[in-house]
Design an enzyme around this catalytic site. Sequence first.
Site, PDB file in Angstrom:
ATOM      1  N   ASN A  11     -25.839 -38.699 -12.272  1.00  0.00           N
ATOM      2  CA  ASN A  11     -24.768 -37.542 -12.022  1.00  0.00           C
ATOM      3  C   ASN A  11     -25.567 -36.312 -11.360  1.00  0.00           C
ATOM      4  O   ASN A  11     -26.276 -35.604 -12.254  1.00  0.00           O
ATOM      5  CB  ASN A  11     -23.947 -37.464 -13.348  1.00  0.00           C
ATOM      6  CG  ASN A  11     -22.982 -36.202 -12.929  1.00  0.00           C
ATOM      7  OD1 ASN A  11     -22.906 -35.591 -12.155  1.00  0.00           O
ATOM      8  ND2 ASN A  11     -22.601 -35.322 -13.990  1.00  0.00           N
ATOM      9  N   LYS A  13     -24.319 -33.407 -10.139  1.00  0.00           N
ATOM     10  CA  LYS A  13     -23.651 -32.341 -10.509  1.00  0.00           C
ATOM     11  C   LYS A  13     -23.732 -31.198  -9.188  1.00  0.00           C
ATOM     12  O   LYS A  13     -23.713 -31.822  -8.117  1.00  0.00           O
ATOM     13  CB  LYS A  13     -24.383 -31.515 -11.554  1.00  0.00           C
ATOM     14  CG  LYS A  13     -24.537 -32.487 -12.969  1.00  0.00           C
ATOM     15  CD  LYS A  13     -24.896 -31.615 -14.075  1.00  0.00           C
ATOM     16  CE  LYS A  13     -24.714 -32.785 -15.516  1.00  0.00           C
ATOM     17  NZ  LYS A  13     -24.951 -32.417 -16.558  1.00  0.00           N
ATOM     18  N   HIS A  98     -15.479 -35.297 -16.928  1.00  0.00           N
ATOM     19  CA  HIS A  98     -16.981 -34.718 -17.534  1.00  0.00           C
ATOM     20  C   HIS A  98     -16.433 -33.515 -18.212  1.00  0.00           C
ATOM     21  O   HIS A  98     -15.870 -32.717 -18.020  1.00  0.00           O
ATOM     22  CB  HIS A  98     -17.871 -34.451 -16.339  1.00  0.00           C
ATOM     23  CG  HIS A  98     -19.266 -34.083 -16.517  1.00  0.00           C
ATOM     24  ND1 HIS A  98     -19.599 -33.023 -17.290  1.00  0.00           N
ATOM     25  CD2 HIS A  98     -20.444 -35.036 -16.740  1.00  0.00           C
ATOM     26  CE1 HIS A  98     -20.827 -33.080 -17.482  1.00  0.00           C
ATOM     27  NE2 HIS A  98     -21.416 -34.371 -17.353  1.00  0.00           N
ATOM     28  N   GLU A 100     -18.030 -30.736 -18.505  1.00  0.00           N
ATOM     29  CA  GLU A 100     -18.192 -29.648 -17.525  1.00  0.00           C
ATOM     30  C   GLU A 100     -16.757 -29.106 -16.922  1.00  0.00           C
ATOM     31  O   GLU A 100     -16.557 -28.146 -16.848  1.00  0.00           O
ATOM     32  CB  GLU A 100     -19.446 -29.567 -16.823  1.00  0.00           C
ATOM     33  CG  GLU A 100     -20.806 -29.498 -17.352  1.00  0.00           C
ATOM     34  CD  GLU A 100     -22.134 -30.180 -16.745  1.00  0.00           C
ATOM     35  OE1 GLU A 100     -21.756 -30.529 -15.653  1.00  0.00           O
ATOM     36  OE2 GLU A 100     -23.024 -30.117 -17.536  1.00  0.00           O
ATOM     37  N   GLU A 167     -20.491 -39.099 -24.015  1.00  0.00           N
ATOM     38  CA  GLU A 167     -21.249 -38.042 -23.608  1.00  0.00           C
ATOM     39  C   GLU A 167     -21.167 -36.772 -24.904  1.00  0.00           C
ATOM     40  O   GLU A 167     -20.355 -35.877 -24.545  1.00  0.00           O
ATOM     41  CB  GLU A 167     -21.426 -37.505 -22.336  1.00  0.00           C
ATOM     42  CG  GLU A 167     -21.643 -38.405 -21.049  1.00  0.00           C
ATOM     43  CD  GLU A 167     -21.913 -37.605 -20.079  1.00  0.00           C
ATOM     44  OE1 GLU A 167     -23.131 -38.039 -19.572  1.00  0.00           O
ATOM     45  OE2 GLU A 167     -21.233 -36.861 -19.222  1.00  0.00           O
ATOM     46  N   GLY A 173     -28.071 -31.965 -21.401  1.00  0.00           N
ATOM     47  CA  GLY A 173     -29.157 -30.972 -20.816  1.00  0.00           C
ATOM     48  C   GLY A 173     -29.762 -30.144 -21.907  1.00  0.00           C
ATOM     49  O   GLY A 173     -30.489 -29.264 -21.646  1.00  0.00           O
ATOM     50  N   SER A 210     -29.017 -36.202 -21.856  1.00  0.00           N
ATOM     51  CA  SER A 210     -30.625 -36.061 -22.379  1.00  0.00           C
ATOM     52  C   SER A 210     -31.419 -37.383 -22.033  1.00  0.00           C
ATOM     53  O   SER A 210     -32.166 -37.829 -22.695  1.00  0.00           O
ATOM     54  CB  SER A 210     -30.898 -35.300 -23.400  1.00  0.00           C
ATOM     55  OG  SER A 210     -30.565 -34.059 -23.482  1.00  0.00           O
TER      56      SER A 210
HETATM   57  P1  PGA Z   1     -28.090 -34.642 -18.815  1.00  0.00           P
HETATM   58  O1  PGA Z   1     -26.749 -34.691 -18.259  1.00  0.00           O
HETATM   59  O2  PGA Z   1     -28.970 -36.258 -18.529  1.00  0.00           O
HETATM   60  O3  PGA Z   1     -28.991 -33.707 -18.024  1.00  0.00           O
HETATM   61  O4  PGA Z   1     -28.305 -34.314 -20.022  1.00  0.00           O
HETATM   62  C1  PGA Z   1     -25.847 -35.754 -18.617  1.00  0.00           C
HETATM   63  C2  PGA Z   1     -24.449 -35.703 -17.815  1.00  0.00           C
HETATM   64  O5  PGA Z   1     -24.053 -34.388 -17.752  1.00  0.00           O
HETATM   65  O6  PGA Z   1     -23.809 -36.402 -17.271  1.00  0.00           O
END
Ligand code: PGA
Length: 249
Positions: A11, A13, A98, A100, A167, A173, A210
């Site tokens: 992903n 983003k 997601h 976010e 997730e 992150g 992560s």
């Molecule tokens: P990350 O993000 O691997 O940077 O923790 C995962 C995601 O948001 O899908």
Amino acid sequence: MTNGTKYFIGNWKMFGIPSSFKIITQINRFINKDKRRYKVIIAPPLSLLQDFTKKLRNKRVMISAQNCYQKDNFGAYTGNVSPFMIKKLGVRYIIIGHSENRASGETNKIIEEKVKIALKNNFTVILCIGENKIEKRKKQTINVLKKQLNSVLKKKLSQKKLIIAYEPIWSIGTGKLPNKRDLINTTIKIRATLSKIFNKNIPPVLYGGSVDSETIYSFKDIGIIDGFLIGGASKSSKNFIDIIKNFYK
Ligand code: PGA
């Protein structure tokens, strides 16, 4: 149990310009030489979907959208793009829900609409679910996940066109990983919830948060996880390829 095919989904983003395609070229070169049964899907931003999809015709790497609007076809929704419009670019996968996007106001109701319309347009939907830090601390994880699943998924939807990505928001992150026992327990509960909706044939359940070329070692022996949704580490071909290599090492 799981059908054995693992997923490695990247992903991106808000990352990527046309020349970023070289990342995908390198990933593709690696997986073309690899005989193992896994799927690689990369979700670049909307601005690159058409270009990348055209370049990847008949390649092993597949392209996913990161989101869509909750209305179909065309309409007076400035700045938004419908599943129908994305489908016409040749894209077959779409991430929905997601955290976010949930954080910027997407409710379970909106996500339900999106999933319904995306499936109608024949997409495979990568549905993200996850609890935040406070919910985890209050031991509400399972209830939150159940609600996210039950309010969006219905028996009549095609389970073959769904992928679930668990997730935990506090892990995205941050470098923080769930401990193994918790992750196994939570995955079992997610699978049980999915079994109640779809009976025996449930969609794959992935983990995200992560995941990188080092942390992947902690997931190697968790057989009930069908793959990974990878954010930060998917922006570098080396990191992404190392995740796959180290997973199978
Ligand atoms: P990350 O993000 O691997 O940077 O923790 C995962 C995601 O948001 O899908």
